[in-house]
Design a protein around this motif. Structure first.
Motif, PDB file in Angstrom:
ATOM      1  N   SER A  73       0.933  -1.110  -0.135  1.00 11.35           N
ATOM      2  CA  SER A  73       0.007  -0.036  -0.031  1.00 11.35           C
ATOM      3  C   SER A  73       0.861   1.203  -0.092  1.00 11.35           C
ATOM      4  CB  SER A  73      -0.971   0.104   1.252  1.00 11.35           C
ATOM      5  OG  SER A  73      -1.538   1.132   1.410  1.00 11.35           O
ATOM      6  N   SER A  74       0.218   2.155  -0.344  1.00 13.02           N
ATOM      7  CA  SER A  74       0.979   3.509  -0.626  1.00 13.02           C
ATOM      8  C   SER A  74       0.809   4.362   0.806  1.00 13.02           C
ATOM      9  CB  SER A  74       0.676   4.520  -1.816  1.00 13.02           C
ATOM     10  OG  SER A  74      -0.834   4.985  -1.614  1.00 13.02           O
ATOM     11  N   ILE A  75      -0.213   3.964   1.624  1.00 14.62           N
ATOM     12  CA  ILE A  75      -0.366   4.312   2.720  1.00 14.62           C
ATOM     13  C   ILE A  75       0.721   3.879   4.038  1.00 14.62           C
ATOM     14  CG2 ILE A  75      -1.814   4.759   4.664  1.00 14.62           C
ATOM     15  CD1 ILE A  75      -4.280   4.422   2.791  1.00 14.62           C
ATOM     16  N   ARG A  76       1.658   4.777   4.386  1.00 17.81           N
ATOM     17  CA  ARG A  76       2.684   4.338   5.351  1.00 17.81           C
ATOM     18  C   ARG A  76       2.731   5.187   6.377  1.00 17.81           C
ATOM     19  NH1 ARG A  76       3.842  -0.094   3.386  1.00 17.81           N
ATOM     20  NH2 ARG A  76       4.864  -0.296   1.371  1.00 17.81           N
ATOM     21  N   ARG A  77       3.330   4.795   7.378  1.00 24.06           N
ATOM     22  CA  ARG A  77       3.532   5.268   8.662  1.00 24.06           C
ATOM     23  C   ARG A  77       4.762   6.335   8.338  1.00 24.06           C
ATOM     24  NH1 ARG A  77       5.744   2.712  14.472  1.00 24.06           N
ATOM     25  NH2 ARG A  77       5.213   4.497  15.545  1.00 24.06           N
ATOM     26  N   GLU A  78       4.485   7.767   8.640  1.00 25.03           N
ATOM     27  CA  GLU A  78       5.415   8.871   8.071  1.00 25.03           C
ATOM     28  C   GLU A  78       6.273   9.134   9.352  1.00 25.03           C
ATOM     29  OE1 GLU A  78       2.946  11.718   6.553  1.00 25.03           O
ATOM     30  OE2 GLU A  78       2.549  10.642   4.798  1.00 25.03           O
ATOM     31  N   VAL A  79       5.852   9.069  10.624  1.00 27.86           N
ATOM     32  CA  VAL A  79       6.703   9.489  11.546  1.00 27.86           C
ATOM     33  C   VAL A  79       6.347   8.582  13.030  1.00 27.86           C
ATOM     34  CG1 VAL A  79       6.452  12.246  11.250  1.00 27.86           C
ATOM     35  CG2 VAL A  79       4.753  10.952  12.937  1.00 27.86           C
ATOM     36  N   ASP A  80       7.538   8.492  13.554  1.00 23.90           N
ATOM     37  CA  ASP A  80       7.291   7.936  15.000  1.00 23.90           C
ATOM     38  C   ASP A  80       6.592   8.469  16.130  1.00 23.90           C
ATOM     39  OD1 ASP A  80       7.746   6.587  17.440  1.00 23.90           O
ATOM     40  OD2 ASP A  80       9.929   5.917  16.920  1.00 23.90           O
ATOM     41  N   LEU A  81       5.347   8.215  16.323  1.00 27.00           N
ATOM     42  CA  LEU A  81       4.471   9.279  17.058  1.00 27.00           C
ATOM     43  C   LEU A  81       5.047   9.362  18.446  1.00 27.00           C
ATOM     44  CD1 LEU A  81       2.020  10.727  17.493  1.00 27.00           C
ATOM     45  CD2 LEU A  81       0.691   8.837  17.833  1.00 27.00           C
ATOM     46  N   ALA A  82       5.778   8.088  19.090  1.00 32.01           N
ATOM     47  CA  ALA A  82       6.434   8.199  20.373  1.00 32.01           C
ATOM     48  C   ALA A  82       7.476   8.910  20.516  1.00 32.01           C
ATOM     49  CB  ALA A  82       6.626   6.682  20.881  1.00 32.01           C
ATOM     50  N   ARG A  83       8.449   9.134  19.615  1.00 28.45           N
ATOM     51  CA  ARG A  83       9.393  10.048  19.761  1.00 28.45           C
ATOM     52  C   ARG A  83       8.912  11.414  19.604  1.00 28.45           C
ATOM     53  NH1 ARG A  83      13.308   6.365  16.682  1.00 28.45           N
ATOM     54  NH2 ARG A  83      14.468   5.408  18.606  1.00 28.45           N
ATOM     55  N   LEU A  84       8.108  11.767  18.472  1.00 29.38           N
ATOM     56  CA  LEU A  84       7.471  12.877  18.262  1.00 29.38           C
ATOM     57  C   LEU A  84       6.869  13.450  19.402  1.00 29.38           C
ATOM     58  CD1 LEU A  84       7.108  14.691  15.560  1.00 29.38           C
ATOM     59  CD2 LEU A  84       4.786  14.058  15.606  1.00 29.38           C
ATOM     60  N   SER A  85       6.016  12.748  19.982  1.00 29.72           N
ATOM     61  CA  SER A  85       5.241  13.311  21.317  1.00 29.72           C
ATOM     62  C   SER A  85       6.415  13.319  22.554  1.00 29.72           C
ATOM     63  CB  SER A  85       4.269  11.980  21.799  1.00 29.72           C
ATOM     64  OG  SER A  85       3.445  11.747  20.623  1.00 29.72           O
TER      65      SER A  85
END
Length: 180
Positions: A59-71
């Motif tokens: 799929s072209s839908i991908r996880r773009e960022v690590d939400l844990a690190r970003l948070s």
């Protein structure tokens, strides 16, 4: 704002929580709730993207960022992370969770329709007529065709893959706002 001050809830959230307008929120409990909910969201984020990678690796839908690190960066006040970035990451995860949950109901129907078409006696008979040998009965040719279809499409791994593909397709359609 004072770090120990009780947070002001938006009126719509206050209403959803069943709180009267004059009720105030405990700062300590609000902070604890934040951490409990953040832990749950980060767990769900990890789970949903891992599941998506297994279901729809192409799929072209991908996880773009690590939400844990970003948070984490956001919570310590990093100037590198904006509120908008966190909102965007949370929205992608929310859409993915909603898409997969919504797909569960839709995928069953889609998979069932495909299987029903595949095993439709009229379709099997039509195929069997065109493949029938001169010296065999139509009934035997139909049975041979049915056995062939079961070997091709009836194995457990094939069925499982078909269900997973149906879920992935339905989820992708929901996430991208496509019908069908």
């Amino acid at each position: 704002a004072d770090a120990g001050a009780a947070p002001q809830l938006p009126p719509e959230l206050q209403k959803r929580l069943g709180l009267a307008a004059e009720q105030s929120v405990s700062a300590e409990r609000a902070a604890k709730s934040l951490f409990l909910l953040l832990d749950m969201v980060l767990t769900m984020d990890q789970l949903v993207w891992t599941l998506w990678k297994q279901l729809a690796s192409k799929s072209s839908i991908r996880r773009e960022v690590d939400l844990a690190r970003l948070s984490g960066e956001y919570l310590v006040g990093s100037s590198e992370v904006s509120t908008a970035q966190v909102v965007q990451a949370l929205e992608r995860t929310r859409k993915m969770i909603a898409g997969l949950l919504g797909a569960v109901g839709r995928a069953g129907g889609a998979y069932a329709r495909d299987r029903a078409r595949l095993l439709d006696p009229v379709a099997i008979e039509a195929d069997a007529r065109s493949e029938k040998k001169w010296n065999e009965s139509l009934e035997y040719a139909c049975w041979r065709k049915y056995v062939q279809l079961c070997k091709e499409y009836g194995a457990e791994p094939v069925i499982e893959k078909g269900i997973q593909e149906a879920v992935a397709k339905a989820a992708e359609n929901l996430i991208l706002g496509r019908s069908g």
